[in-house]
Design a protein around this motif. Structure first.
Motif, PDB file in Angstrom:
ATOM      1  N   ASP A 123       1.148  -1.435   0.087  1.00  0.00           N
ATOM      2  CA  ASP A 123      -0.854  -0.055  -0.086  1.00  0.00           C
ATOM      3  C   ASP A 123       0.579   1.373  -0.288  1.00  0.00           C
ATOM      4  OD1 ASP A 123      -2.531  -1.453  -0.034  1.00  0.00           O
ATOM      5  OD2 ASP A 123      -2.410  -1.655   1.988  1.00  0.00           O
ATOM      6  N   ALA A 124       2.136   1.068   0.262  1.00  0.00           N
ATOM      7  CA  ALA A 124       3.080   2.268   0.395  1.00  0.00           C
ATOM      8  C   ALA A 124       3.606   2.695  -1.126  1.00  0.00           C
ATOM      9  CB  ALA A 124       4.189   2.036   1.349  1.00  0.00           C
ATOM     10  N   LEU A 125       3.541   2.064  -1.954  1.00  0.00           N
ATOM     11  CA  LEU A 125       4.168   1.762  -3.368  1.00  0.00           C
ATOM     12  C   LEU A 125       2.620   2.699  -4.203  1.00  0.00           C
ATOM     13  CD1 LEU A 125       6.989  -1.142  -3.263  1.00  0.00           C
ATOM     14  CD2 LEU A 125       7.606   1.550  -3.509  1.00  0.00           C
ATOM     15  N   ILE A 126       3.410   3.237  -5.180  1.00  0.00           N
ATOM     16  CA  ILE A 126       2.292   4.440  -5.913  1.00  0.00           C
ATOM     17  C   ILE A 126       2.346   4.445  -7.007  1.00  0.00           C
ATOM     18  CG2 ILE A 126       0.737   6.266  -5.821  1.00  0.00           C
ATOM     19  CD1 ILE A 126       0.649   4.987  -2.798  1.00  0.00           C
ATOM     20  N   PRO A 127       2.150   3.605  -8.093  1.00  0.00           N
ATOM     21  CA  PRO A 127       2.107   3.999  -9.398  1.00  0.00           C
ATOM     22  C   PRO A 127       2.412   5.369 -10.512  1.00  0.00           C
ATOM     23  CG  PRO A 127       0.719   2.097  -9.377  1.00  0.00           C
ATOM     24  CD  PRO A 127       0.704   2.669  -7.834  1.00  0.00           C
TER      25      PRO A 127
END
Length: 334
Positions: A123-127
């Motif tokens: 959830d802490a990685l954003i495209p």
């Protein structure tokens, strides 16, 4: 993997290149090959051991972008090869900021991104938008999201309103881009005639040289027919805040995100007398990051990068940040 650590034995707290074991993702986590990282003023505080927490042997920098190379068990939101950027606060996914979800911050209280690999929860990685390079995407997690939060979440900026911005660091440049995309009128101050010309080219409606005209608050009032601006994004702190009190309209908003200007204590009389809303913010949530990226993609915005340094010259990026010679963001390619 190769990584930099804050060197506790160095007088200036500078970097030491080390080899660490490659991290492995646990269930719910993702392994990212970092391709680029960018610097913020906060990183100088960390390097100087002035951040308020122990930074000995810490991997610095909060802002990085790369590609997914391995998935922990149960991960469903990412695939191998996805291009992503990490959230500044990996536990602040949605809702308001709390003491709990801001406890862990990349490159401050936990290891950051000045390394070849990083593991974070899915959830802490954003495209990030497809039109951006890794170097451009690496500028987004702190500076861009702070500007976005200040203008959209806190100030609720509307078309036709007026915004005052200060200096040419990452937050202020992103705030200029976002404010113009939102249809606002921008007043921008700097001490450099060359930088003011660049700000004007980027769309700033009024550029003011605070070195030549230290009473820039009076200029802002004159240009707004005595009313003042609707919003100030305040980065100087006590060194500029008193003037921001005078430059903002009655019942206007000042969002303070920095303190690079130093200065004296603040007299609250102006806040009370002008009914000013003074709000401090710290970056933003993962959900805000997603909203911001949609806007960046829609408008085709591109971050302003002053210089990209190779990994082996990371210390030079710090030196340029400390000297204040940059316009926009400083990036390290990894």
């Amino acid at each position: 993997m190769k990584a930099y650590e804050i060197n506790p034995s160095a007088a200036d707290g500078m970097l030491r290149l080390v080899n660490r074991a490659d991290p492995e993702p646990r269930p719910g986590e993702v392994l990212v090959r970092i391709r680029a990282a960018s610097l913020n003023y906060r990183d100088l505080l960390v390097a100087d051991n002035a951040y308020g927490v122990s930074t000995n042997n810490l991997i610095p920098l909060s802002d990085g972008a790369g590609e997914v190379v391995a998935l922990g068990a149960g991960v469903t939101k990412h695939r191998i090869g996805d291009r992503v950027a990490g959230a500044f606060y990996p536990d602040w996914i949605s809702g308001p900021i709390t003491a709990g979800n801001k406890k862990r911050g990349l490159g401050g209280t936990i290891d950051g991104v000045l390394a070849e690999y990083l593991v974070l929860g899915e959830d802490a990685l954003i495209p990030f938008p497809e039109h951006l390079s890794f170097e451009e995407a690496a500028t987004l997690p702190c500076a861009a999201l702070t500007a976005w939060n200040a203008l959209t979440e806190i100030s609720r900026l509307r078309p036709g309103q007026t915004v005052l911005l200060q200096g040419t660091g990452g937050v202020s440049i992103f705030a200029l881009q976002f404010a113009k995309a939102m249809g606002a009128q921008v007043f921008h101050i700097s001490s450099s005639a060359e930088k003011l010309a660049l700000l004007h080219e980027m769309g700033a409606d009024h550029v003011l040289n605070y070195r030549e005209n230290p009473d820039w608050d009076s200029q802002v009032l004159s240009l707004t027919n005595g009313r003042g601006v609707d919003v100030v994004v305040e980065v100087g702190g006590p060194g500029t805040l008193e003037r921001s009190f005078r430059a903002v309209r009655v019942d206007g908003s000042i969002v303070t995100i920095g303190f690079v200007g130093g200065g004296a204590e603040i007299n609250p009389r102006a806040i009370i007398g002008r009914a000013i809303r003074l709000t401090g913010i710290s970056v933003g949530s993962a959900d805000m990051f997603k909203d911001m990226n949609r806007a960046i993609g829609l408008h085709g915005l591109r971050p302003v990068i002053d210089e990209v340094f190779p990994f082996e010259r990371a210390a030079d990026a710090y030196a340029k940040l400390r000297a204040g010679r940059h316009f926009g963001k400083l990036v390290v390619a990894i």
